[in-house]
Design a protein around this motif. Structure first.
Motif, PDB file in Angstrom:
ATOM      1  N   ILE A 188     -78.474  73.988  45.728  1.00  0.00           N
ATOM      2  CA  ILE A 188     -78.963  74.611  44.498  1.00  0.00           C
ATOM      3  C   ILE A 188     -78.961  73.587  43.371  1.00  0.00           C
ATOM      4  N   TRP A 189     -80.078  73.511  42.668  1.00  0.00           N
ATOM      5  CA  TRP A 189     -80.162  72.716  41.453  1.00  0.00           C
ATOM      6  C   TRP A 189     -80.015  73.686  40.276  1.00  0.00           C
ATOM      7  N   LYS A 190     -78.846  73.696  39.669  1.00  0.00           N
ATOM      8  CA  LYS A 190     -78.592  74.553  38.518  1.00  0.00           C
ATOM      9  C   LYS A 190     -79.010  73.815  37.255  1.00  0.00           C
ATOM     10  N   LYS A 191     -79.985  74.373  36.554  1.00  0.00           N
ATOM     11  CA  LYS A 191     -80.511  73.738  35.355  1.00  0.00           C
ATOM     12  C   LYS A 191     -79.712  74.173  34.129  1.00  0.00           C
ATOM     13  N   GLN A 192     -79.783  73.373  33.108  1.00  0.00           N
ATOM     14  CA  GLN A 192     -79.037  73.663  31.883  1.00  0.00           C
ATOM     15  C   GLN A 192     -79.925  74.243  30.789  1.00  0.00           C
ATOM     16  N   ASN A 246     -83.341  83.141  35.447  1.00  0.00           N
ATOM     17  CA  ASN A 246     -83.312  82.234  36.601  1.00  0.00           C
ATOM     18  C   ASN A 246     -83.133  80.800  36.114  1.00  0.00           C
ATOM     19  N   PHE A 286     -82.164  78.149  38.361  1.00  0.00           N
ATOM     20  CA  PHE A 286     -81.961  77.246  39.488  1.00  0.00           C
ATOM     21  C   PHE A 286     -83.223  77.093  40.328  1.00  0.00           C
ATOM     22  N   VAL A 319     -73.961  72.621  44.888  1.00  0.00           N
ATOM     23  CA  VAL A 319     -74.637  73.129  43.688  1.00  0.00           C
ATOM     24  C   VAL A 319     -74.549  72.035  42.636  1.00  0.00           C
ATOM     25  N   ASP A 378     -75.345  70.672  38.935  1.00  0.00           N
ATOM     26  CA  ASP A 378     -75.611  71.084  37.562  1.00  0.00           C
ATOM     27  C   ASP A 378     -76.179  69.878  36.820  1.00  0.00           C
TER      28      ASP A 378
END
Length: 260
Positions: free
Chosen positions: A98-102, A116, A118, A177, A179
């Motif tokens: 998972i690429w969790k965006k900021q 959403n 990610f 994951v 971030d």
């Protein structure tokens, strides 16, 4: 076939010139569903997936970064369908990351669902993976303590961990994951859905070694090529848009001057 070159054409044409087992690593983020428009171009996913399997070396990796549109209240599920088709082609689904965006901008959807933040990063391998260089930048809260604990076996029993009694390091191996900030300044933005340099960089160093050949079948603004150069990898890119190819050339020329 010439390497360290961007090919202004459909990636199927580029890959048709490649021999079997040619690429060490592919890092790409394709146009998915209708979340973005890319000068009107579309692509034949299934044909591309089959070719990516053919040209990937044994033990090589494909990093496929995607998300889903929401249409008539339902997510399309295209990302999962693609991951399963890659398995049909012969790839192993090594990891679903998972690429969790900021950042988050689609405030309208907050009325009916959680925002959403990610994207999926499917790590697909051709056979048993040959290269893994784990990034260790996760701060351990138990730094300095001695390792302890057990692991459960398949029969339900437990045994002590192999590293028991060893000191816990300050930095531990990253989890799956990630971030990562997606902010790009206006002067450094070249594409409507510009690929994160940090994401490209971290996958390149994780799944390849210096001198390996990295491919991006949807090169966009050239981020995969740029980070391959930074990390001393060879590269090949395919991009249908002549406009983006010109941007890539300018961007890579500037990068070469900065390095040399």
């Amino acid at each position: 076939m010439e390497i360290n070159k961007i090919y202004n054409e459909n990636c199927l044409k580029t890959m048709s010139r490649m021999s079997d087992n040619f690429i060490d690593l592919t890092v790409t983020s394709p146009p998915y569903d209708n979340l973005r428009t890319y000068n009107g171009y579309s692509f034949d996913f299934e044909s591309i997936a089959k070719e990516l399997y053919r040209v990937t070396k044994e033990g090589g990796v494909l990093v496929w970064i995607v998300s889903d549109a929401t249409i008539k209240g339902s997510e399309t599920g295209t990302s999962f369908k693609q991951a399963l088709f890659f398995k049909e082609c012969g790839f192993n689904l090594h990891d679903t990351m998972i690429w969790k965006k900021q950042t988050f901008t689609d405030t309208g959807s907050l009325r009916v669902r959680y925002g959403n933040v990610f994207e999926y990063m499917f790590i697909l391998t051709k056979g048993r993976i040959k290269t893994f260089n784990p990034i260790k930048d996760r701060i351990n809260k138990s730094t300095g303590r001695l390792k302890s604990g057990t692991v459960r076996q398949s029969d339900g029993s437990t045994k002590k961990i192999s590293s028991i009694g060893k000191s816990i390091n300050k930095l531990g191996q990253r989890f799956n994951v990630w971030d990562v900030n997606t902010e790009t300044s206006s002067k450094n933005r070249f594409h409507p859905a510009q690929f994160s340099e940090q994401i490209a960089n971290d996958h390149i160093i994780s799944w390849s070694n210096e001198g390996d050949l990295v491919y991006d079948c949807f090169m966009g603004s050239g981020t995969t090529a740029k980070m391959s150069i930074v990390n001393k990898r060879n590269w090949i890119g395919s991009e249908m848009s002549e406009e983006y190819c010109e941007i890539i050339t300018q961007r890579l020329n500037a990068q070469q001057k900065e390095l040399f």
